[in-house]
Enzyme design. Structure first.
Site, PDB file in Angstrom:
ATOM      1  N   ASP A  23     -81.725 -81.161 -28.330  1.00 61.28           N
ATOM      2  CA  ASP A  23     -83.002 -80.481 -28.133  1.00 61.28           C
ATOM      3  C   ASP A  23     -83.698 -81.090 -26.923  1.00 61.28           C
ATOM      4  O   ASP A  23     -83.544 -82.267 -26.629  1.00 61.28           O
ATOM      5  CB  ASP A  23     -83.865 -80.642 -29.385  1.00 61.28           C
ATOM      6  CG  ASP A  23     -85.041 -79.695 -29.393  1.00 61.28           C
ATOM      7  OD1 ASP A  23     -85.027 -78.697 -28.649  1.00 61.28           O
ATOM      8  OD2 ASP A  23     -85.987 -79.941 -30.158  1.00 61.28           O
TER       9      ASP A  23
ATOM     10  N   CYS B   7     -81.222 -72.157 -33.114  1.00 60.63           N
ATOM     11  CA  CYS B   7     -81.220 -73.606 -33.244  1.00 60.63           C
ATOM     12  C   CYS B   7     -82.167 -73.908 -34.404  1.00 60.63           C
ATOM     13  O   CYS B   7     -82.530 -73.002 -35.159  1.00 60.63           O
ATOM     14  CB  CYS B   7     -81.632 -74.313 -31.950  1.00 60.63           C
ATOM     15  SG  CYS B   7     -83.364 -74.122 -31.494  1.00 60.63           S
ATOM     16  N   VAL B   8     -82.575 -75.137 -34.568  1.00 58.36           N
ATOM     17  CA  VAL B   8     -83.408 -75.499 -35.712  1.00 58.36           C
ATOM     18  C   VAL B   8     -84.714 -74.703 -35.728  1.00 58.36           C
ATOM     19  O   VAL B   8     -85.059 -74.080 -36.720  1.00 58.36           O
ATOM     20  CB  VAL B   8     -83.686 -77.021 -35.740  1.00 58.36           C
ATOM     21  CG1 VAL B   8     -84.669 -77.371 -36.849  1.00 58.36           C
ATOM     22  CG2 VAL B   8     -82.389 -77.781 -35.929  1.00 58.36           C
ATOM     23  N   ALA B   9     -85.436 -74.695 -34.618  1.00 60.85           N
ATOM     24  CA  ALA B   9     -86.719 -73.993 -34.574  1.00 60.85           C
ATOM     25  C   ALA B   9     -86.686 -72.721 -33.740  1.00 60.85           C
ATOM     26  O   ALA B   9     -87.572 -71.896 -33.837  1.00 60.85           O
ATOM     27  CB  ALA B   9     -87.814 -74.921 -34.042  1.00 60.85           C
ATOM     28  N   GLY B  10     -85.693 -72.574 -32.890  1.00 61.56           N
ATOM     29  CA  GLY B  10     -85.590 -71.383 -32.053  1.00 61.56           C
ATOM     30  C   GLY B  10     -86.560 -71.357 -30.897  1.00 61.56           C
ATOM     31  O   GLY B  10     -86.887 -70.291 -30.380  1.00 61.56           O
ATOM     32  N   LEU B  11     -87.011 -72.527 -30.453  1.00 60.18           N
ATOM     33  CA  LEU B  11     -88.003 -72.579 -29.377  1.00 60.18           C
ATOM     34  C   LEU B  11     -87.458 -73.127 -28.059  1.00 60.18           C
ATOM     35  O   LEU B  11     -88.043 -72.880 -27.012  1.00 60.18           O
ATOM     36  CB  LEU B  11     -89.202 -73.427 -29.805  1.00 60.18           C
ATOM     37  CG  LEU B  11     -90.027 -72.865 -30.945  1.00 60.18           C
ATOM     38  CD1 LEU B  11     -91.077 -73.881 -31.394  1.00 60.18           C
ATOM     39  CD2 LEU B  11     -90.673 -71.555 -30.546  1.00 60.18           C
ATOM     40  N   GLY B  12     -86.376 -73.877 -28.099  1.00 62.55           N
ATOM     41  CA  GLY B  12     -85.876 -74.492 -26.883  1.00 62.55           C
ATOM     42  C   GLY B  12     -84.505 -74.005 -26.471  1.00 62.55           C
ATOM     43  O   GLY B  12     -84.345 -73.339 -25.452  1.00 62.55           O
ATOM     44  N   ARG B  13     -83.523 -74.334 -27.262  1.00 60.35           N
ATOM     45  CA  ARG B  13     -82.151 -74.041 -26.866  1.00 60.35           C
ATOM     46  C   ARG B  13     -81.837 -72.545 -26.785  1.00 60.35           C
ATOM     47  O   ARG B  13     -81.294 -72.095 -25.765  1.00 60.35           O
ATOM     48  CB  ARG B  13     -81.180 -74.781 -27.791  1.00 60.35           C
ATOM     49  CG  ARG B  13     -81.250 -76.295 -27.554  1.00 60.35           C
ATOM     50  CD  ARG B  13     -80.597 -77.079 -28.634  1.00 60.35           C
ATOM     51  NE  ARG B  13     -81.502 -77.149 -29.794  1.00 60.35           N
ATOM     52  CZ  ARG B  13     -81.360 -78.002 -30.789  1.00 60.35           C
ATOM     53  NH1 ARG B  13     -80.343 -78.837 -30.805  1.00 60.35           N
ATOM     54  NH2 ARG B  13     -82.217 -78.016 -31.778  1.00 60.35           N
TER      55      ARG B  13
END
Length: 142
Positions: free
Chosen positions: A41, A73-79
């Site tokens: 991340d 991804c875990v939160a869907g905000l970066g990757r």
């Protein structure tokens, strides 16, 4: 332990490309995902992940026009937004426009290191096609 609040999945559509940016899939939906390209991340993807991603995008949209590629991804905000931004840039969108376009749909998307990576990224023309004379014509799959 505090419960993590996830943003709702969002669809990003540009030309004939459709992406669903989401957080971790459930056990029920996990089998719908076909590739696993983990990267840390708040970091950009490796060159190999970028090449594999763009190859997948090119193949999927050629084989199944109108399909939607889900990225998570875990939160869907970066990757996931980084990967989608790369596809948009390869499809002919300017970096700044791709970032703004994604952020309009996914608030909080893309962190500073990822933004720097996208600003320095140079398109490889993966999603462009050549006309009958061999010249690059429009970007994005046809």
């Amino acid at each position: 332990m505090a419960q993590m609040i996830h943003a709702a999945p969002v669809e990003v559509t540009y030309k004939n490309m459709r992406f669903l940016i989401t957080h971790n899939p459930t056990n029920v939906t996990l089998n719908k995902f076909i590739e696993d390209w983990p990267f840390d991340d708040d970091t950009p993807p490796s060159n190999q992940i970028v090449d594999d991603w763009l190859s997948l995008v090119k193949i999927k949209f050629r084989e199944d026009p109108g399909c939607c590629i889900a990225v998570h991804c875990v939160a869907g905000l970066g990757r996931p937004p980084v990967l989608v931004a790369l596809a948009l840039i390869e499809g002919g969108m300017k970096c700044e426009d791709a970032v703004q376009f994604i952020r309009q749909k996914r608030l909080g998307a893309l962190k500073s290191k990822q933004l720097l990576y996208l600003e320095k990224y140079r398109p490889k023309m993966w999603l462009c096609f050549k006309d009958s004379s061999g010249h690059r014509n429009n970007c994005c799959l046809q």
